[in-house]
Write an enzyme that holds these catalytic residues in place. Structure first.
Site, mmCIF file in Angstrom:
data_model
loop_
_atom_site.group_PDB
_atom_site.id
_atom_site.type_symbol
_atom_site.label_atom_id
_atom_site.label_comp_id
_atom_site.label_asym_id
_atom_site.label_seq_id
_atom_site.Cartn_x
_atom_site.Cartn_y
_atom_site.Cartn_z
ATOM 1 N N TYR A 80 0.813 -1.205 0.000
ATOM 2 C CA TYR A 80 0.000 0.000 0.000
ATOM 3 C C TYR A 80 0.846 1.255 0.000
ATOM 4 O O TYR A 80 1.866 1.347 0.672
ATOM 5 C CB TYR A 80 -0.921 0.002 1.233
ATOM 6 N N GLY A 160 -14.082 9.518 2.482
ATOM 7 C CA GLY A 160 -14.231 8.109 2.134
ATOM 8 C C GLY A 160 -14.653 7.937 0.677
ATOM 9 O O GLY A 160 -14.802 6.832 0.198
ATOM 10 N N ASP A 162 -13.122 9.113 -2.343
ATOM 11 C CA ASP A 162 -11.864 9.770 -2.691
ATOM 12 C C ASP A 162 -11.916 10.696 -3.898
ATOM 13 O O ASP A 162 -11.418 11.801 -3.854
ATOM 14 C CB ASP A 162 -10.786 8.709 -2.941
ATOM 15 N N GLU A 392 -15.763 -4.694 -4.312
ATOM 16 C CA GLU A 392 -15.574 -3.362 -3.720
ATOM 17 C C GLU A 392 -16.713 -2.415 -4.124
ATOM 18 O O GLU A 392 -17.247 -1.684 -3.318
ATOM 19 C CB GLU A 392 -14.223 -2.791 -4.167
HETATM 20 C C1 GLC Z 1 -10.895 3.547 -0.551
HETATM 21 C C2 GLC Z 1 -12.280 4.110 -0.369
HETATM 22 C C3 GLC Z 1 -12.522 4.382 1.099
HETATM 23 C C4 GLC Z 1 -12.293 3.108 1.878
HETATM 24 C C5 GLC Z 1 -10.923 2.469 1.579
HETATM 25 C C6 GLC Z 1 -10.794 1.079 2.164
HETATM 26 O O1 GLC Z 1 -9.915 4.467 -0.207
HETATM 27 O O2 GLC Z 1 -12.468 5.259 -1.121
HETATM 28 O O3 GLC Z 1 -13.804 4.846 1.323
HETATM 29 O O4 GLC Z 1 -12.385 3.359 3.244
HETATM 30 O O5 GLC Z 1 -10.755 2.367 0.206
HETATM 31 O O6 GLC Z 1 -11.816 0.246 1.716
#
Ligand code: GLC
Length: 419
Positions: A80, A160, A162, A392
């Site tokens: 990551y 959240g 992005d 996802e």
């Molecule tokens: C991405 C999404 C975010 C989420 C993360 C982990 O960054 O945009 O909302 O928390 O992934 O799933």
């Protein structure tokens, strides 16, 4: 038990790393804030103890000032970017330096209310309550210093969502140069066409560098940030969580806490009311740097329903807006208005369906008395998950799964919709 319930439970078990769940292996190898809130609720449908652990482990990342970071780096991983060395915060365990939507008090209340082991639930909730209260105080102190009732996000990752088109206008102001060398890993795991663009990442990291340079001090971050956004999603999740915290405070707090929470609720209600866009029939974000309304409809624009912050006229209009969206796509709820030029059905937060957002919208519609539309949103969520698995996100035009596979929060929502 249907196959998908078994599979959803197995997904949560497989993503378990000693008491916290990763959103999905490799792509997101740490603990994420709002993911964990939903994941905890999912666990509570079949393993109460594990549900409480999810919350407790997230709170290991809470800062002294009450902030709950968006990522807790419990264990190292090379999969990551940006990892802990880029954030450079001083917390142990290492964390990022920004936050994410506050769903945690709502999750805690949900788990508490449905717990069958009452003694355990009482003890664990009593221990967690002060941390939740400190977190809600942080939101107002750090992000709404003038007490307008609208907290500011300082980074799109805090929403959240992005790369939502709602941030395009404000992000255009953020330079693309970065001190940190960008070494994206997400594009190795996932088709780049489904991920944010290179330019988006440069701006995301520019902001991280900027906040790093002011030592992650909340007041200085607020002052220097070229991105300061009132997001309809976050303000709604916060208001909903405040109401859940108020209920918990009747059992775990005192009169002073109840009074304090009630005052924040009143301020936030008034704040959200100012985000209603009557011409568009939906709530819209506001740029808090220049006060400009953000004229783009996103799924977050329905979340004031989930916050119980809509009057009957707004409910009717918002339901009509959602019905119009339903006429453009096969499955609800696309993350961006499907009639908007910015709509891209496969690109992350610019069009795809996200199960957690659907769950909140359905909850809000049911509260508002829009039962048929609530049922439609729930049925569509189940349909896309049962068809493609706990992916996802999903393409609203055909229901195909996209992004990462075996996602914790999508599995959790499937369990909640069955419960
Ligand atoms: C991405 C999404 C975010 C989420 C993360 C982990 O960054 O945009 O909302 O928390 O992934 O799933």
């Amino acid at each position: 038990m249907t196959d998908m319930i078994t599979r959803a439970q197995a997904t949560l078990r497989a993503n378990d790393r000693d008491g916290y769940a990763v959103p999905t292996a490799r792509l997101y190898p740490f603990q994420w804030n709002w993911d964990s809130a939903f994941t905890a609720m999912g666990f509570s449908t079949f393993d109460e103890t594990r549900a409480w652990r999810e919350i407790e482990r997230l709170l290991e990342g809470q800062w002294d000032d009450g902030m709950i970071p968006h990522i807790v780096f419990h264990a190292p991983s090379d999969d990551y970017f940006p990892g802990p060395e880029v954030w450079g915060t001083t917390h142990t365990p290492p964390t990022s330096g920004i936050t994410q939507p506050p769903v945690l008090a709502t999750a805690a209340r949900c788990i508490f209310d449905t717990a069958t082991n009452r003694g355990d639930a009482e003890a664990r909730m009593a221990a967690i309550f002060p941390a939740l209260l400190r977190n809600h105080r942080w939101w107002e102190a750090a992000r709404d210093p003038q007490r307008t009732g609208l907290v500011a996000l300082l980074h799109p990752w805090e929403a959240g969502m992005d790369n939502s088109p709602a941030w395009d206008r404000a992000m255009a102001r953020v330079p693309t140069d970065t001190a940190t060398v960008i070494r994206r890993r997400d594009n190795v795991h996932i088709d780049p066409a489904m991920r944010p663009r290179a330019e988006d990442y440069q701006r995301f990291i520019h902001l991280v560098d900027l906040f790093h340079d002011v030592g992650w001090d909340p007041a200085r971050m607020y002052a220097v940030s070229p991105f300061r956004m009132a997001d309809t999603g976050t303000v709604s999740m916060l208001l909903r969580a405040e109401q859940d915290l108020l209920v918990l405070s009747q059992r775990f707090g005192g009169a002073a806490e109840q009074q304090e929470i009630a005052e924040r609720i009143a301020r936030q209600r008034a704040g959200i009311a100012t985000l209603w866009n009557d011409a568009a029939g939906i709530w819209m974000a506001r740029d808090l740097i220049d006060g400009a309304p953000i004229e783009v409809g996103t799924s977050a624009g329905f979340l004031p329903l989930y916050a119980h912050a809509a009057n009957p006229g707004q409910v009717r209009r918002a339901a009509a807006t959602l019905a119009r969206w339903a006429g453009c796509v096969r499955f609800l709820v696309p993350s961006t208005d499907p009639a908007a030029p910015a709509f891209e059905p496969l690109r992350y937060w610019r069009g795809p369906i996200w199960a957690v957002v659907n769950w909140m919208i359905a909850d809000g519609l049911a509260w508002a008395g829009e039962t048929a539309l609530a049922a439609r949103v729930r049925a569509d969520t189940i349909a896309v998950i049962d068809n493609a698995g706990p992916r996802e996100y999903f393409d609203p035009t055909n229901g195909n799964g996209a992004g990462g596979a075996n996602f914790s929060w999508t599995a959790a929502i499937r369990l909640l919709l069955a419960a």
